[in-house]
Motif scaffolding. Structure first.
Motif, PDB file in Angstrom:
ATOM      1  N   GLY A  25       0.783  -1.227   0.000  1.00 18.78           N
ATOM      2  CA  GLY A  25       0.000   0.000   0.000  1.00 18.78           C
ATOM      3  C   GLY A  25       0.815   1.276   0.000  1.00 18.78           C
ATOM      4  N   THR A  28      -0.445   4.049  -2.334  1.00 11.87           N
ATOM      5  CA  THR A  28      -1.865   4.387  -2.243  1.00 11.87           C
ATOM      6  C   THR A  28      -2.034   5.698  -1.477  1.00 11.87           C
ATOM      7  N   ALA A  30      -3.422   6.095   1.405  1.00 12.46           N
ATOM      8  CA  ALA A  30      -3.042   5.838   2.795  1.00 12.46           C
ATOM      9  C   ALA A  30      -1.525   5.881   2.949  1.00 12.46           C
ATOM     10  N   VAL A  68      -9.742   9.400   5.779  1.00  9.07           N
ATOM     11  CA  VAL A  68      -8.848   8.430   5.144  1.00  9.07           C
ATOM     12  C   VAL A  68      -8.405   7.381   6.162  1.00  9.07           C
ATOM     13  N   GLU A  71     -11.499   5.126   6.956  1.00  9.70           N
ATOM     14  CA  GLU A  71     -11.863   4.264   5.834  1.00  9.70           C
ATOM     15  C   GLU A  71     -10.815   3.183   5.614  1.00  9.70           C
ATOM     16  N   SER A  72      -9.556   3.536   5.775  1.00  3.74           N
ATOM     17  CA  SER A  72      -8.487   2.557   5.585  1.00  3.74           C
ATOM     18  C   SER A  72      -8.561   1.445   6.628  1.00  3.74           C
ATOM     19  N   SER A  75     -11.953  -0.602   5.944  1.00  6.45           N
ATOM     20  CA  SER A  75     -11.910  -1.443   4.746  1.00  6.45           C
ATOM     21  C   SER A  75     -11.001  -2.642   4.935  1.00  6.45           C
ATOM     22  N   LEU A  76      -9.840  -2.411   5.526  1.00 13.63           N
ATOM     23  CA  LEU A  76      -8.923  -3.528   5.750  1.00 13.63           C
ATOM     24  C   LEU A  76      -9.526  -4.529   6.731  1.00 13.63           C
TER      25      LEU A  76
END
Length: 105
Positions: A25, A28, A30, A68, A71-72, A75-76
């Motif tokens: 990542g 990305t 993040a 961010v 959400e990171s 989502s993970l």
């Protein structure tokens, strides 16, 4: 298309999974914002993000940076929880009261 090494087996532990996420990542959003994952497991994801470089003009953490980070992590965690059988994606940060289809009581 970019290819990555396969993620570590769950038995390798949350630190190994976090190291893999940090590696794949890095390019990305993040990664560019400096998120560093410390643990990554289906029931617990831990990361840090620097305030420096992610601020508003007033030098306070930008709300978008907070989004961010949230959400990171979410989502993970969802992807790890779903495993290979699932494919979680997306969320909305728009409060229902501001959605065009929302109706006031």
């Amino acid at each position: 298309m970019t290819t990555f090494a396969a993620p570590p087996a769950p038995e390798a532990g949350p630190e190994a999974a976090a190291a893999w996420v940090n590696e794949v990542g890095s390019d990305t959003l993040a990664g560019r914002m400096g998120l560093t994952f410390l643990e990554a497991a289906p029931r617990r994801v831990v990361a840090t993000m620097p305030v420096t470089g992610n601020t508003q003009l007033q030098r306070m953490l930008h709300g978008g940076a907070s989004a961010v980070l949230a959400e990171s992590l979410g989502s993970l965690g969802a992807a790890l929880h779903a495993g290979r059988a699932g494919s979680p994606s997306g969320w909305t940060s728009t409060p229902p009261t501001t959605c065009p289809s929302a109706r006031a009581p």
